[in-house]
Design an enzyme around this catalytic site. Structure first.
Site, PDB file in Angstrom:
ATOM      1  N   LYS A  32       9.676  48.544 105.330  1.00 46.15           N
ATOM      2  CA  LYS A  32      10.630  49.639 105.419  1.00 46.15           C
ATOM      3  C   LYS A  32      10.352  50.431 106.682  1.00 46.15           C
ATOM      4  CE  LYS A  32      10.434  53.680 104.708  1.00 46.15           C
ATOM      5  NZ  LYS A  32      10.423  55.168 104.518  1.00 46.15           N
ATOM      6  N   ASP A  59      15.565  52.511 106.704  1.00 44.15           N
ATOM      7  CA  ASP A  59      15.737  53.710 105.888  1.00 44.15           C
ATOM      8  C   ASP A  59      16.155  54.864 106.794  1.00 44.15           C
ATOM      9  OD1 ASP A  59      15.691  55.451 103.741  1.00 44.15           O
ATOM     10  OD2 ASP A  59      13.519  55.750 103.817  1.00 44.15           O
ATOM     11  N   LYS A  61      18.956  56.867 106.289  1.00 43.13           N
ATOM     12  CA  LYS A  61      19.590  57.948 105.524  1.00 43.13           C
ATOM     13  C   LYS A  61      20.756  58.578 106.301  1.00 43.13           C
ATOM     14  CE  LYS A  61      15.424  59.184 102.887  1.00 43.13           C
ATOM     15  NZ  LYS A  61      14.398  58.340 103.553  1.00 43.13           N
ATOM     16  N   ASP A  64      26.933  61.804 107.736  1.00 39.72           N
ATOM     17  CA  ASP A  64      27.795  62.463 108.713  1.00 39.72           C
ATOM     18  C   ASP A  64      29.236  62.221 108.270  1.00 39.72           C
ATOM     19  OD1 ASP A  64      28.831  63.548 111.226  1.00 39.72           O
ATOM     20  OD2 ASP A  64      26.844  63.108 112.055  1.00 39.72           O
ATOM     21  N   THR A  68      31.742  58.535 111.946  1.00 43.93           N
ATOM     22  CA  THR A  68      30.466  58.491 112.654  1.00 43.93           C
ATOM     23  C   THR A  68      29.484  57.568 111.947  1.00 43.93           C
ATOM     24  OG1 THR A  68      30.759  60.722 113.548  1.00 43.93           O
ATOM     25  CG2 THR A  68      28.507  59.886 113.424  1.00 43.93           C
ATOM     26  N   THR A 115      12.625  62.200  96.604  1.00 45.98           N
ATOM     27  CA  THR A 115      11.506  62.358  95.674  1.00 45.98           C
ATOM     28  C   THR A 115      10.606  63.534  96.031  1.00 45.98           C
ATOM     29  OG1 THR A 115      10.318  60.665  96.950  1.00 45.98           O
ATOM     30  CG2 THR A 115      11.445  59.952  94.939  1.00 45.98           C
ATOM     31  N   ARG A 205       1.706  55.244 102.003  1.00 48.81           N
ATOM     32  CA  ARG A 205       0.332  55.713 102.159  1.00 48.81           C
ATOM     33  C   ARG A 205      -0.694  55.073 101.234  1.00 48.81           C
ATOM     34  NH1 ARG A 205       2.395  61.873 102.706  1.00 48.81           N
ATOM     35  NH2 ARG A 205       4.019  60.924 101.405  1.00 48.81           N
TER      36      ARG A 205
END
Length: 224
Positions: A32, A59, A61, A64, A68, A115, A205
Site C-alpha cells: 500500500k 491509497d 483518498k 474533490d 477533478t 480509523t 508499523r
C-alpha cells in the site's frame, strides 16, 4: 486472495521502502502506497515498487469535485494500480465518475470513516450518530454508486459485510496487540478483521517498525 496482508510502505526513502518490501514479500499479498509515499516519490516511486511483482494499492483518498477526481483517476492509469481509494464523503456523483474513469482492472474503494477518528471527533465536525452509523451510511452510498467496496475499521466491517455480501472491504488500523494504538482509535487484530469479512488487511508499523520485520510479518500471516 491467498494472503490479504498489504504492507503500508509509507517511508520517506524509496530505497528503504523497496528494501523492506523485498525482505517481507514472501509473507504479504501486496503493498500500500499512501500520500506520504506518493508525494515524496511520485510516479517514479510507484513504478520502482511495482518491479517487485506485488499488487500495488494506491491509497490516495481522492476527494474533490467529480470532474477533478475523474481526471486524477485517468492520470494514474499508467501506474496500473490494483486498488485506489477515494473519499465516500465526496458524494455519489464523485464516486460514480471516479469508477467510470478507473482502469479496467482497478478496484475503486471509498473511505468511510478514518480509523484515527472516534465518535467525539465526528461530533466535532457535525456528523451525528457516531462512527458506526456513519460508516454504514457511506458504505450504502458507495454500493449505490457502483464502487467495488469501501475502507472501514474492523469495528464496522462485519455489519457492512452483512449488507453488502460481494463487497471488497479494506481494513486499516490493525494491531496484532490491540494495546499499542499509536494514532489509531478504532482498532482490531488482523485475525478478527479477516474473520468478519475483510478482503484486504492494511498493516504498517507493526511490520515496518518491528525489530525483525520478517518475523513480524510471518507471525501475522500465521494468525490468518
Amino acid at each position: 486472495m491467498s494472503n490479504p496482508v498489504y504492507l503500508a510502505l509509507d517511508l520517506p526513502r524509496l530505497d528503504a521502502a523497496i528494501a523492506l518490501a523485498q525482505k517481507v514479500r514472501g509473507h504479504i499479498g501486496g503493498v500500500k502506497l499512501g500520500l506520504e509515499f506518493f508525494c515524496a516519490h511520485g510516479h517514479h516511486g510507484v513504478h520502482e515498487v511495482a518491479k517487485l511483482g506485488l499488487p500495488v494499492f494506491l491509497d490516495l483518498k481522492l476527494h474533490d469535485i467529480p470532474n477533478t477526481v475523474a481526471a486524477a483517476m485517468q492520470s494514474i492509469h499508467v501506474l496500473e494500480p490494483a486498488i485506489v481509494t477515494i473519499h465516500a464523503a465526496g458524494g455519489r456523483a464523485m464516486m460514480e465518475d471516479a469508477k467510470a474513469a478507473a482502469g479496467e482492472h482497478c478496484k475503486v474503494v471509498a473511505v468511510t470513516v478514518l480509523t484515527s477518528l472516534d465518535d467525539d471527533d465526528l461530533a466535532g465536525v457535525g456528523v451525528p450518530g457516531g462512527a458506526h452509523d456513519q460508516a454504514l451510511r457511506l458504505a450504502d452510498l458507495a454500493q449505490e454508486a457502483g464502487l467495488d467496496g469501501i475502507v472501514c475499521s474492523g469495528h464496522e466491517v462485519g455489519a457492512i459485510h452483512k449488507r453488502w455480501k460481494n463487497g471488497f472491504f479494506v481494513v486499516p488500523g490493525l494491531r496484532p496487540d490491540t494495546g499499542h494504538t499509536a494514532d489509531q482509535k478504532r482498532i482490531v487484530t488482523p485475525a478478527a478483521a479477516r474473520r468478519d469479512g475483510a478482503s484486504v488487511l492494511v498493516i504498517g508499523r507493526p511490520i515496518s517498525r518491528a525489530e525483525d520485520p520478517v518475523a513480524a510479518a510471518r507471525a501475522i500471516e500465521a494468525t490468518l
